[in-house]
Design a protein around this motif. Structure first.
Motif, PDB file in Angstrom:
ATOM      1  N   SER A 141     -66.035 -55.096  68.473  1.00  0.00           N
ATOM      2  CA  SER A 141     -65.188 -54.038  69.037  1.00  0.00           C
ATOM      3  C   SER A 141     -65.996 -52.972  69.747  1.00  0.00           C
ATOM      4  CB  SER A 141     -64.359 -53.368  67.936  1.00  0.00           C
ATOM      5  OG  SER A 141     -65.183 -52.552  67.106  1.00  0.00           O
ATOM      6  N   GLY A 142     -67.282 -52.888  69.408  1.00  0.00           N
ATOM      7  CA  GLY A 142     -68.106 -51.818  69.950  1.00  0.00           C
ATOM      8  C   GLY A 142     -67.854 -50.474  69.280  1.00  0.00           C
ATOM      9  N   ILE A 143     -66.980 -50.427  68.294  1.00  0.00           N
ATOM     10  CA  ILE A 143     -66.707 -49.191  67.552  1.00  0.00           C
ATOM     11  C   ILE A 143     -67.769 -49.090  66.460  1.00  0.00           C
ATOM     12  CG2 ILE A 143     -65.032 -47.902  66.166  1.00  0.00           C
ATOM     13  CD1 ILE A 143     -62.823 -49.553  67.597  1.00  0.00           C
ATOM     14  N   ALA A 144     -68.789 -48.294  66.713  1.00  0.00           N
ATOM     15  CA  ALA A 144     -69.977 -48.279  65.863  1.00  0.00           C
ATOM     16  C   ALA A 144     -69.755 -47.631  64.503  1.00  0.00           C
ATOM     17  CB  ALA A 144     -71.117 -47.582  66.587  1.00  0.00           C
ATOM     18  N   SER A 145     -68.841 -46.683  64.418  1.00  0.00           N
ATOM     19  CA  SER A 145     -68.640 -46.010  63.134  1.00  0.00           C
ATOM     20  C   SER A 145     -67.176 -45.634  62.960  1.00  0.00           C
ATOM     21  CB  SER A 145     -69.523 -44.764  63.031  1.00  0.00           C
ATOM     22  OG  SER A 145     -69.141 -43.823  64.010  1.00  0.00           O
ATOM     23  N   GLY A 146     -66.819 -45.436  61.706  1.00  0.00           N
ATOM     24  CA  GLY A 146     -65.491 -44.959  61.395  1.00  0.00           C
ATOM     25  C   GLY A 146     -64.471 -46.023  61.059  1.00  0.00           C
ATOM     26  N   LEU A 147     -64.816 -47.300  61.231  1.00  0.00           N
ATOM     27  CA  LEU A 147     -63.888 -48.349  60.834  1.00  0.00           C
ATOM     28  C   LEU A 147     -63.847 -48.442  59.312  1.00  0.00           C
ATOM     29  CD1 LEU A 147     -64.757 -51.295  63.267  1.00  0.00           C
ATOM     30  CD2 LEU A 147     -62.717 -49.852  63.319  1.00  0.00           C
ATOM     31  N   SER A 148     -62.666 -48.601  58.751  1.00  0.00           N
ATOM     32  CA  SER A 148     -62.542 -48.790  57.304  1.00  0.00           C
ATOM     33  C   SER A 148     -61.479 -49.846  57.039  1.00  0.00           C
ATOM     34  CB  SER A 148     -62.171 -47.479  56.616  1.00  0.00           C
ATOM     35  OG  SER A 148     -60.917 -47.008  57.086  1.00  0.00           O
ATOM     36  N   LEU A 149     -61.772 -50.736  56.101  1.00  0.00           N
ATOM     37  CA  LEU A 149     -60.826 -51.789  55.791  1.00  0.00           C
ATOM     38  C   LEU A 149     -59.643 -51.231  55.008  1.00  0.00           C
ATOM     39  CD1 LEU A 149     -62.967 -54.889  54.773  1.00  0.00           C
ATOM     40  CD2 LEU A 149     -62.062 -54.276  57.003  1.00  0.00           C
ATOM     41  N   LEU A 150     -58.466 -51.786  55.275  1.00  0.00           N
ATOM     42  CA  LEU A 150     -57.304 -51.455  54.456  1.00  0.00           C
ATOM     43  C   LEU A 150     -57.628 -51.855  53.025  1.00  0.00           C
ATOM     44  CD1 LEU A 150     -54.180 -52.669  56.489  1.00  0.00           C
ATOM     45  CD2 LEU A 150     -54.786 -50.328  55.894  1.00  0.00           C
ATOM     46  N   PRO A 151     -57.301 -51.018  52.067  1.00  0.00           N
ATOM     47  CA  PRO A 151     -57.593 -51.367  50.672  1.00  0.00           C
ATOM     48  C   PRO A 151     -56.718 -52.513  50.184  1.00  0.00           C
ATOM     49  CG  PRO A 151     -56.407 -49.272  50.808  1.00  0.00           C
ATOM     50  CD  PRO A 151     -56.703 -49.697  52.215  1.00  0.00           C
ATOM     51  N   GLY A 152     -57.156 -53.138  49.107  1.00  0.00           N
ATOM     52  CA  GLY A 152     -56.364 -54.180  48.482  1.00  0.00           C
ATOM     53  C   GLY A 152     -56.850 -55.589  48.732  1.00  0.00           C
ATOM     54  N   GLY A 153     -58.009 -55.733  49.371  1.00  0.00           N
ATOM     55  CA  GLY A 153     -58.566 -57.064  49.586  1.00  0.00           C
ATOM     56  C   GLY A 153     -58.038 -57.724  50.839  1.00  0.00           C
ATOM     57  N   PRO A 154     -58.280 -59.033  50.961  1.00  0.00           N
ATOM     58  CA  PRO A 154     -57.864 -59.747  52.166  1.00  0.00           C
ATOM     59  C   PRO A 154     -56.346 -59.714  52.337  1.00  0.00           C
ATOM     60  CG  PRO A 154     -59.236 -61.158  50.770  1.00  0.00           C
ATOM     61  CD  PRO A 154     -58.943 -59.917  49.998  1.00  0.00           C
ATOM     62  N   LEU A 155     -55.933 -59.785  53.597  1.00  0.00           N
ATOM     63  CA  LEU A 155     -54.508 -59.848  53.910  1.00  0.00           C
ATOM     64  C   LEU A 155     -54.003 -61.278  53.981  1.00  0.00           C
ATOM     65  CD1 LEU A 155     -54.488 -57.127  56.659  1.00  0.00           C
ATOM     66  CD2 LEU A 155     -53.314 -56.993  54.478  1.00  0.00           C
ATOM     67  N   ARG A 156     -54.837 -62.154  54.526  1.00  0.00           N
ATOM     68  CA  ARG A 156     -54.425 -63.541  54.733  1.00  0.00           C
ATOM     69  C   ARG A 156     -55.648 -64.456  54.739  1.00  0.00           C
ATOM     70  NH1 ARG A 156     -49.889 -65.291  55.871  1.00  0.00           N
ATOM     71  NH2 ARG A 156     -50.625 -67.007  57.143  1.00  0.00           N
ATOM     72  N   LEU A 157     -55.362 -65.739  54.643  1.00  0.00           N
ATOM     73  CA  LEU A 157     -56.359 -66.789  54.833  1.00  0.00           C
ATOM     74  C   LEU A 157     -55.874 -67.645  55.992  1.00  0.00           C
ATOM     75  CD1 LEU A 157     -56.815 -67.959  51.111  1.00  0.00           C
ATOM     76  CD2 LEU A 157     -58.129 -66.213  52.345  1.00  0.00           C
ATOM     77  N   ASP A 158     -56.810 -68.133  56.797  1.00  0.00           N
ATOM     78  CA  ASP A 158     -56.451 -69.013  57.897  1.00  0.00           C
ATOM     79  C   ASP A 158     -57.509 -70.102  58.029  1.00  0.00           C
ATOM     80  OD1 ASP A 158     -54.731 -69.617  60.319  1.00  0.00           O
ATOM     81  OD2 ASP A 158     -56.712 -69.403  61.249  1.00  0.00           O
ATOM     82  N   ARG A 159     -57.102 -71.329  57.788  1.00  0.00           N
ATOM     83  CA  ARG A 159     -57.994 -72.492  57.908  1.00  0.00           C
ATOM     84  C   ARG A 159     -57.679 -73.173  59.228  1.00  0.00           C
ATOM     85  NH1 ARG A 159     -57.273 -78.152  55.621  1.00  0.00           N
ATOM     86  NH2 ARG A 159     -59.368 -78.980  55.398  1.00  0.00           N
ATOM     87  N   HIS A 160     -58.706 -73.294  60.081  1.00  0.00           N
ATOM     88  CA  HIS A 160     -58.473 -73.934  61.375  1.00  0.00           C
ATOM     89  C   HIS A 160     -59.639 -74.849  61.729  1.00  0.00           C
ATOM     90  CE1 HIS A 160     -60.128 -69.848  62.022  1.00  0.00           C
ATOM     91  NE2 HIS A 160     -60.932 -70.465  62.846  1.00  0.00           N
ATOM     92  N   PRO A 161     -59.317 -75.968  62.398  1.00  0.00           N
ATOM     93  CA  PRO A 161     -60.372 -76.918  62.768  1.00  0.00           C
ATOM     94  C   PRO A 161     -61.264 -76.358  63.864  1.00  0.00           C
ATOM     95  CG  PRO A 161     -58.275 -77.592  63.709  1.00  0.00           C
ATOM     96  CD  PRO A 161     -57.996 -76.392  62.849  1.00  0.00           C
ATOM     97  N   ILE A 162     -62.508 -76.786  63.832  1.00  0.00           N
ATOM     98  CA  ILE A 162     -63.475 -76.406  64.863  1.00  0.00           C
ATOM     99  C   ILE A 162     -64.200 -77.664  65.329  1.00  0.00           C
ATOM    100  CG2 ILE A 162     -63.761 -74.030  64.076  1.00  0.00           C
ATOM    101  CD1 ILE A 162     -66.351 -74.932  62.677  1.00  0.00           C
ATOM    102  N   PRO A 163     -64.803 -77.611  66.513  1.00  0.00           N
ATOM    103  CA  PRO A 163     -65.499 -78.802  67.032  1.00  0.00           C
ATOM    104  C   PRO A 163     -66.705 -79.199  66.178  1.00  0.00           C
ATOM    105  CG  PRO A 163     -65.133 -77.164  68.767  1.00  0.00           C
ATOM    106  CD  PRO A 163     -64.780 -76.511  67.459  1.00  0.00           C
ATOM    107  N   ALA A 164     -67.070 -80.459  66.254  1.00  0.00           N
ATOM    108  CA  ALA A 164     -68.247 -80.989  65.561  1.00  0.00           C
ATOM    109  C   ALA A 164     -69.477 -80.186  65.968  1.00  0.00           C
ATOM    110  CB  ALA A 164     -68.423 -82.461  65.906  1.00  0.00           C
ATOM    111  N   PRO A 165     -70.470 -80.054  65.119  1.00  0.00           N
ATOM    112  CA  PRO A 165     -70.707 -80.863  63.936  1.00  0.00           C
ATOM    113  C   PRO A 165     -69.974 -80.362  62.684  1.00  0.00           C
ATOM    114  CG  PRO A 165     -72.563 -79.409  64.252  1.00  0.00           C
ATOM    115  CD  PRO A 165     -71.619 -79.179  65.407  1.00  0.00           C
ATOM    116  N   CYS A 166     -69.410 -79.192  62.708  1.00  0.00           N
ATOM    117  CA  CYS A 166     -68.651 -78.711  61.550  1.00  0.00           C
ATOM    118  C   CYS A 166     -67.206 -79.174  61.660  1.00  0.00           C
ATOM    119  CB  CYS A 166     -68.703 -77.190  61.474  1.00  0.00           C
ATOM    120  SG  CYS A 166     -70.319 -76.591  60.987  1.00  0.00           S
ATOM    121  N   ASN A 167     -66.462 -78.965  60.601  1.00  0.00           N
ATOM    122  CA  ASN A 167     -65.076 -79.398  60.586  1.00  0.00           C
ATOM    123  C   ASN A 167     -64.072 -78.253  60.531  1.00  0.00           C
ATOM    124  OD1 ASN A 167     -65.680 -82.211  60.551  1.00  0.00           O
ATOM    125  ND2 ASN A 167     -66.229 -82.019  58.401  1.00  0.00           N
ATOM    126  N   TRP A 168     -64.372 -77.228  59.748  1.00  0.00           N
ATOM    127  CA  TRP A 168     -63.380 -76.181  59.485  1.00  0.00           C
ATOM    128  C   TRP A 168     -63.991 -74.794  59.421  1.00  0.00           C
ATOM    129  CZ3 TRP A 168     -58.485 -77.760  59.603  1.00  0.00           C
ATOM    130  CH2 TRP A 168     -58.215 -79.092  59.316  1.00  0.00           C
TER     131      TRP A 168
END
Length: 174
Positions: free
Chosen positions: A95-122
């Motif tokens: 983002s180029g936003i060097a400071s001041g970003l803070s994560l929303l509390p409470g941990g991750p919001l979602r999980l997303d599993r998506h395929p990627i090109p070889a040599p990896c799979n996911w």
């Protein structure tokens, strides 16, 4: 604690998407290096949707390789001690936003599993949201073709379902 151990703890605490969460946990149980890019079976990634709730908008990057509008995110690196650190680092870098970003509390919001090109799979993405400071100035990175703020109501027209679901989850947690 290692990044691998942190990822296992984060995922065990995550209560949403139980079937997908179990896929992530099984992956990590089978692959001690499963948080890093060299793991050919796939690897955990960390991302953060940069959000400006005061202005009702999110910052998306036009990914250079994929040509898609996405949240900030990417591969975990050896210097990352936690998934939170990885997500914030990626958000700052892309983002180029060097400071001041803070994560929303409470941990991750979602999980997303998506395929990627070889040599990896996911990519097994653990998705967070980061609040932008009021005076945030975004700057395009080398990884992006473009970087732009989008009003909430325009996101579905430019981004895929994963980004839309992440934005909805972030708005629900605000």
């Amino acid at each position: 604690m290692s990044l691998h151990e942190d990822a296992v703890l984060v995922l065990r605490r995550y209560e949403g998407q139980p079937e997908l969460r179990d896929v992530y946990l099984d992956h990590l149980a089978a692959h001690p290096g499963g948080v890093y890019k060299p793991c050919g079976a796939g690897h955990v990634t960390a991302s953060a949707l940069v959000i400006d709730p005061a202005r009702g908008r999110v910052l998306l990057t036009l990914h250079k390789k994929l040509g898609m509008w996405l949240q900030m995110g990417g591969h975990c690196e050896p210097g990352d001690d936690t998934l939170v650190e990885a997500a914030l680092r990626e958000a700052r870098e892309e983002s180029g936003i060097a400071s001041g970003l803070s994560l929303l509390p409470g941990g991750p919001l979602r999980l997303d599993r998506h395929p990627i090109p070889a040599p990896c799979n996911w990519h097994l993405d653990v998705q967070y949201a980061a609040l932008a400071p009021a005076d945030a100035v975004a700057e395009i990175s080398e990884e992006s073709l473009d970087l732009r703020w989008f009003p909430y109501e325009e996101v579905a027209a430019v981004a895929d379902t994963s980004v839309v679901r992440l934005m909805e989850a972030a708005r629900a947690r605000l």
